[in-house]
Write a protein that holds these residues in place. Structure first.
Motif, PDB file in Angstrom:
ATOM      1  N   ALA A 189     -40.935 -11.355  81.161  1.00 25.95           N
ATOM      2  CA  ALA A 189     -40.508 -10.594  79.984  1.00 25.95           C
ATOM      3  C   ALA A 189     -40.977  -9.148  80.060  1.00 25.95           C
ATOM      4  O   ALA A 189     -40.240  -8.219  79.696  1.00 25.95           O
ATOM      5  CB  ALA A 189     -41.044 -11.260  78.714  1.00 25.95           C
ATOM      6  N   LEU A 190     -42.183  -8.952  80.551  1.00 30.99           N
ATOM      7  CA  LEU A 190     -42.715  -7.594  80.701  1.00 30.99           C
ATOM      8  C   LEU A 190     -41.830  -6.797  81.663  1.00 30.99           C
ATOM      9  O   LEU A 190     -41.496  -5.626  81.412  1.00 30.99           O
ATOM     10  CB  LEU A 190     -44.151  -7.660  81.214  1.00 30.99           C
ATOM     11  N   GLY A 191     -41.440  -7.439  82.774  1.00 29.56           N
ATOM     12  CA  GLY A 191     -40.574  -6.762  83.733  1.00 29.56           C
ATOM     13  C   GLY A 191     -39.213  -6.424  83.158  1.00 29.56           C
ATOM     14  O   GLY A 191     -38.637  -5.373  83.474  1.00 29.56           O
ATOM     15  N   ARG A 192     -38.679  -7.296  82.318  1.00 27.66           N
ATOM     16  CA  ARG A 192     -37.363  -7.041  81.721  1.00 27.66           C
ATOM     17  C   ARG A 192     -37.447  -5.980  80.623  1.00 27.66           C
ATOM     18  O   ARG A 192     -36.476  -5.245  80.392  1.00 27.66           O
ATOM     19  CB  ARG A 192     -36.769  -8.341  81.188  1.00 27.66           C
ATOM     20  N   GLN A 193     -38.584  -5.887  79.951  1.00 25.47           N
ATOM     21  CA  GLN A 193     -38.766  -4.832  78.957  1.00 25.47           C
ATOM     22  C   GLN A 193     -38.972  -3.475  79.624  1.00 25.47           C
ATOM     23  O   GLN A 193     -38.597  -2.443  79.067  1.00 25.47           O
ATOM     24  CB  GLN A 193     -39.955  -5.168  78.059  1.00 25.47           C
ATOM     25  N   GLY A 194     -39.585  -3.476  80.812  1.00 25.19           N
ATOM     26  CA  GLY A 194     -39.774  -2.252  81.582  1.00 25.19           C
ATOM     27  C   GLY A 194     -40.534  -1.163  80.857  1.00 25.19           C
ATOM     28  O   GLY A 194     -40.064  -0.023  80.787  1.00 25.19           O
TER      29      GLY A 194
END
Length: 398
Positions: A189-194
């Protein structure tokens, strides 16, 4: 006067009567009869749990773990109304790369302690100063020494937002993230939020495979083995997942009332890990750092913090998030940063590269490790640390 963004030192000091109560409850356990099979197909085996209980009350020393934990820099801070506990170990090498690592269930920061030395002090573990990390190990909300959310909505996405705030609060403008199990979902999720400053992520469980099961290729022998493992998990190894994603409150009464019940529930996670932990107690054969003492460090942490129910609630949030996403029929946003993935052979489903590339379009690193399972950082910390050095090395000067 305290402010919401204050960072406060944390020290563990367990009351003696809490330990005495734990021992009393273990001694008062009402035992079931022995299972009628010779494997774990009916659940956690009686001999395993009885030996665990014996060791827990006669040989195990919680105070030793307390001393070990208090030797590390620990803090708490409040983010979005929840107190977050975290270990923060800065490397002696000032150019070290900040790394936030997230544990899972039924784990805790206990499962990550073995990598602290190799990651922050690589020169003492066969590495170079250029391999160093500043390490942040938070306890998930509702787990361990972190506070318990008092409102709905603390799914992986919200936890990821909290981690971005934490890294900003610690003064890290550039950082990388890693996670397994629940931690893999949060890191995903952190990666998708960027968020600004995130350079890349690494995960060692392909949590997205559950929602894509019917679309995953299963042609090669490796793909077929992974598919069969995933299929078996969703049919026969899914009990804890189903209960916690639908009725966490119900199982929570037992988890907070019986330490032996809590221990059995936590052992009954996946086949590879279960047999490794069982052998540690019954045969005295640890699997790497999965020893009797470290296993009980983790279980006792859950018991003394009373977080069996609150930790299970993440699954309820995840189940509703997954159902909503499937009903909407919309693909999640892509991960905007490089993605590293390590497949450990004992993982619940050892994802092949083809599966990883279905979930992530920008895989920058993929490796199949020679050993390790679901709790890889716990079981094989030196190997796990080597993976972190390899996956994030190209990002250090990004």
């Amino acid at each position: 006067m305290a402010h919401d963004n204050d960072i406060r030192p944390f020290r563990l000091d367990t009351p003696e009567d809490a330990i005495a109560d734990l021992h009393r409850r273990i001694a008062a356990t009402r035992w079931p009869t022995r299972e009628l099979v010779t494997d774990r197909s009916q659940g956690v085996q009686l001999a395993t749990v009885q030996e665990l209980a014996r060791y827990w009350t006669t040989d195990y020393d919680w105070r030793a773990f307390e001393t070990k934990l208090n030797a590390l820099p620990q803090y708490t801070t409040d983010i979005d109304g929840v107190t977050i506990h975290f270990i923060h170990v800065r490397s002696q090498h000032e150019d070290a790369l900040p790394l936030i690592m997230t544990h899972g269930w039924p784990g805790s920061v206990v499962e990550l302690l073995g990598v602290v030395g190799p990651l922050t002090d690589p020169t003492a573990h066969g590495g170079t100063p250029e391999d160093a990390f500043h390490l942040v190990l938070p306890s998930l909300p509702g787990y361990g020494f972190s506070g318990e959310p008092t409102e709905l909505g603390w799914d992986s996405g919200r936890m990821a937002q909290a981690w971005a705030k934490l890294m900003d609060r610690l003064g890290y403008p550039r950082y990388v993230a890693q996670g397994g199990d629940v931690g893999a979902s949060v890191t995903d999720a952190l990666g998708r939020q960027g968020p600004e400053g995130l350079l890349g992520i690494h995960v060692n469980l392909l949590s997205g495979a559950i929602g894509l099961k019917d679309q995953l290729p299963a042609k090669s022998a490796q793909e077929r083995a992974a598919y069969d493992a995933l299929d078996l998990f969703t049919k026969d190894g899914f009990g804890y997942f189903l209960e916690q994603s639908t009725r966490p409150q119900t199982i929570g009464y037992s988890l907070l009332d019986s330490p032996v019940g809590l221990a059995a529930w936590m052992l009954d996670h996946d086949t590879d890990s279960y047999y490794k932990m069982s052998r540690a107690f019954v045969d005295g054969e640890p699997a790497g750092d999965l020893t009797r003492d470290t296993i009980l460090d983790n279980i006792t942490l859950y018991w003394l913090t009373g977080t069996g129910t609150s930790a299970a609630r993440w699954y309820w949030e995840f189940g509703r998030f997954l159902a909503a996403a499937q009903a909407a029929g919309q693909a999640p946003p892509p991960v905007a940063v490089p993605v590293g993935f390590t497949t450990f052979p004992g993982e619940i489903w050892a994802a092949p590269r083809s599966w990883v590339e279905m979930v992530y379009s920008n895989v920058s690193y993929f490796n199949e490790a020679d050993s390790g399972g679901h709790f890889a950082a716990w079981e094989v910390p030196e190997l796990f640390a080597a993976e972190m050095r390899a996956v994030f090395q190209p990002l250090r000067n990004a």
